[in-house]
Design a protein around this motif. Structure first.
Motif, short mmCIF file in Angstrom:
data_model
loop_
_atom_site.label_atom_id
_atom_site.label_comp_id
_atom_site.label_asym_id
_atom_site.label_seq_id
_atom_site.Cartn_x
_atom_site.Cartn_y
_atom_site.Cartn_z
N UNK A 151 7.26 -6.49 -11.88
CA UNK A 151 6.61 -5.60 -12.67
C UNK A 151 5.55 -4.72 -11.85
N UNK A 152 4.84 -5.44 -10.81
CA UNK A 152 3.73 -4.71 -10.09
C UNK A 152 4.27 -3.86 -9.45
N UNK A 153 5.52 -4.42 -8.66
CA UNK A 153 6.36 -3.23 -7.64
C UNK A 153 6.67 -2.10 -8.36
N UNK A 154 7.16 -2.29 -9.49
CA UNK A 154 7.66 -1.03 -10.35
C UNK A 154 6.35 0.03 -10.57
N UNK A 155 5.36 -0.65 -11.06
CA UNK A 155 4.11 0.05 -11.35
C UNK A 155 3.83 0.78 -10.17
N UNK A 205 3.62 8.42 -1.48
CA UNK A 205 2.59 7.39 -1.62
C UNK A 205 3.00 6.05 -1.26
N UNK A 206 2.11 5.46 -0.45
CA UNK A 206 2.76 3.88 0.34
C UNK A 206 1.73 2.96 0.03
N UNK A 207 1.93 1.93 -0.63
CA UNK A 207 1.31 1.05 -0.96
C UNK A 207 1.87 -0.43 -0.53
N UNK A 208 0.91 -1.28 -0.40
CA UNK A 208 1.32 -2.86 -0.10
C UNK A 208 1.06 -3.67 -1.49
N UNK A 209 2.15 -4.37 -1.77
CA UNK A 209 2.09 -5.59 -2.71
C UNK A 209 1.88 -6.90 -2.07
N UNK A 241 12.88 16.34 0.17
CA UNK A 241 12.85 16.65 -1.46
C UNK A 241 11.85 16.84 -2.44
N UNK A 242 10.68 16.76 -1.86
CA UNK A 242 9.45 16.94 -2.44
C UNK A 242 8.43 15.74 -2.71
N UNK A 243 8.95 14.38 -2.36
CA UNK A 243 7.95 13.44 -2.41
C UNK A 243 8.83 12.25 -2.78
N UNK A 244 7.93 10.89 -2.97
CA UNK A 244 8.47 9.88 -3.22
C UNK A 244 7.35 8.57 -3.31
N UNK A 245 7.97 7.48 -3.40
CA UNK A 245 7.02 6.42 -3.25
C UNK A 245 7.55 5.23 -2.52
N UNK A 246 6.84 4.58 -1.65
CA UNK A 246 7.18 3.49 -0.89
C UNK A 246 6.24 2.11 -0.95
N UNK A 247 6.79 1.18 -1.57
CA UNK A 247 6.20 -0.07 -1.61
C UNK A 247 6.67 -0.76 -0.56
N UNK A 250 5.78 1.91 -7.76
CA UNK A 250 6.66 3.00 -7.41
C UNK A 250 6.71 4.01 -8.41
N UNK A 251 6.18 3.75 -9.73
CA UNK A 251 6.46 4.60 -10.53
C UNK A 251 5.35 5.84 -10.84
N UNK A 252 5.45 6.73 -11.64
CA UNK A 252 4.16 7.73 -11.93
C UNK A 252 3.27 7.23 -12.54
N UNK A 253 3.21 5.85 -13.10
CA UNK A 253 2.01 5.33 -13.78
C UNK A 253 1.01 5.19 -12.76
N UNK A 254 1.50 4.90 -11.49
CA UNK A 254 0.55 4.83 -10.25
C UNK A 254 0.42 6.05 -9.41
N UNK A 255 0.41 7.26 -10.17
CA UNK A 255 0.60 8.50 -9.33
C UNK A 255 -0.75 8.77 -8.47
N UNK A 256 -1.81 8.16 -8.65
CA UNK A 256 -3.02 8.48 -7.78
C UNK A 256 -3.49 7.13 -7.13
N UNK A 257 -2.50 6.26 -6.95
CA UNK A 257 -2.80 4.91 -6.16
C UNK A 257 -2.08 5.24 -4.75
#
Length: 265
Positions: A225-229, A178-182, A131-137, A231-238
């Protein structure tokens, strides 16, 4: 309203950080598949719906491949796709040391805490890529950064989650995922509630979390709140990062601490 019309899966959504995140995603417009092994996930979905949000509960074992594929299929069927996967479910495995931990317990901790996030990536990423992308936390822990914050089994599993996030970020190059660990520090959840309850009853709540510079434990909403960050476009380059939210616990090696205004002894 960062998640309007976005389809989101939260595992471990029956309590603690997972519930707080599910409620927060929905409050910002997300459509949430709330997944948990416990029936308390039904209450999470009810709370979201009562607040005017969209939620579907599902009972799953986060470390079981068939169950994870069911959750992904539900998100696609009910909400038209999958934009965010928050693989948060986990177990503590107690506090036994290396020599007192049996292989059954060690294996179970790895199955839920590490294989679970791997399955989340494995089955969420293809849907997101199509579908063009997403975010995994992925929920890891400060225990995965260095010793001293958890049992050997738990710590090893969370270190694996951190490496999984970095490896997955690399292997998803070009997919716009994007894939990041909290990495939470001590947080009041179902897993840690006995510690907090004991401290309250003993009048020693001020000692909980005293080893970090903020001198307190965290509440689930602070980690959500950190997880939402992430997962959001606010973290588009993280991407491919392990973000510690631990009151500063992991910022230092053991030292003689400097108290504000005086030197600690």
């Amino acid at each position: 309203m960062r998640f309007v019309d976005r389809s989101i899966i939260v595992t471990g959504a029956g309590s603690g950080i997972g519930r707080a995140a599910a409620l927060a995603f929905a409050k910002e417009g997300g459509r949430v598949v709330a997944a948990d092994l416990s029936e308390t996930v039904d209450e999470t979905a009810r709370l979201i719906r009562d607040a005017g949000g969209a939620a579907e509960p599902i009972r799953i074992d986060a470390g079981d491949e068939a169950d994870v594929t069911r959750a992904v299929a539900l998100a696609v069927e009910r909400f038209g796709g999958l934009h965010v996967m928050f693989a948060n479910a986990g177990i503590s495995g107690g506090m036994a040391n290396i020599f007192d931990t049996d292989i059954t317990l060690f294996s179970e901790v790895l199955r839920v805490n590490l294989i679970g996030p791997w399955l989340a990536v494995k089955h969420a990423a293809p849907v997101m890529a199509a579908q063009g992308g997403g975010a995994i936390v992925l929920t890891a822990s400060v225990a995965g950064l260095r010793s001293g914050a958890g049992s050997p089994a738990y710590s090893a599993s969370k270190a694996g989650v951190i490496n999984l996030a970095t490896t997955a970020a690399q292997q998803l190059s070009g997919a716009n995922i994007r894939v990041n660990a909290l990495c939470p520090g001590l947080t009041e959840t179902g897993m840690t509630r006995p510690t907090f309850d004991y401290a309250r009853e003993a009048g020693k709540l001020d000692r909980v979390g005293r080893l970090n510079p903020l001198r307190r434990g965290a509440q689930p909403e602070e980690l959500a709140r950190v997880a939402l960050f992430l997962a959001s476009d606010d973290a588009s380059y993280v991407n491919g990062q392990a973000l510690a939210a631990d009151g500063g616990l992991s910022s230092s090696h053991p030292v003689t601490r400097q108290e504000y205004g005086r030197t600690a002894v």
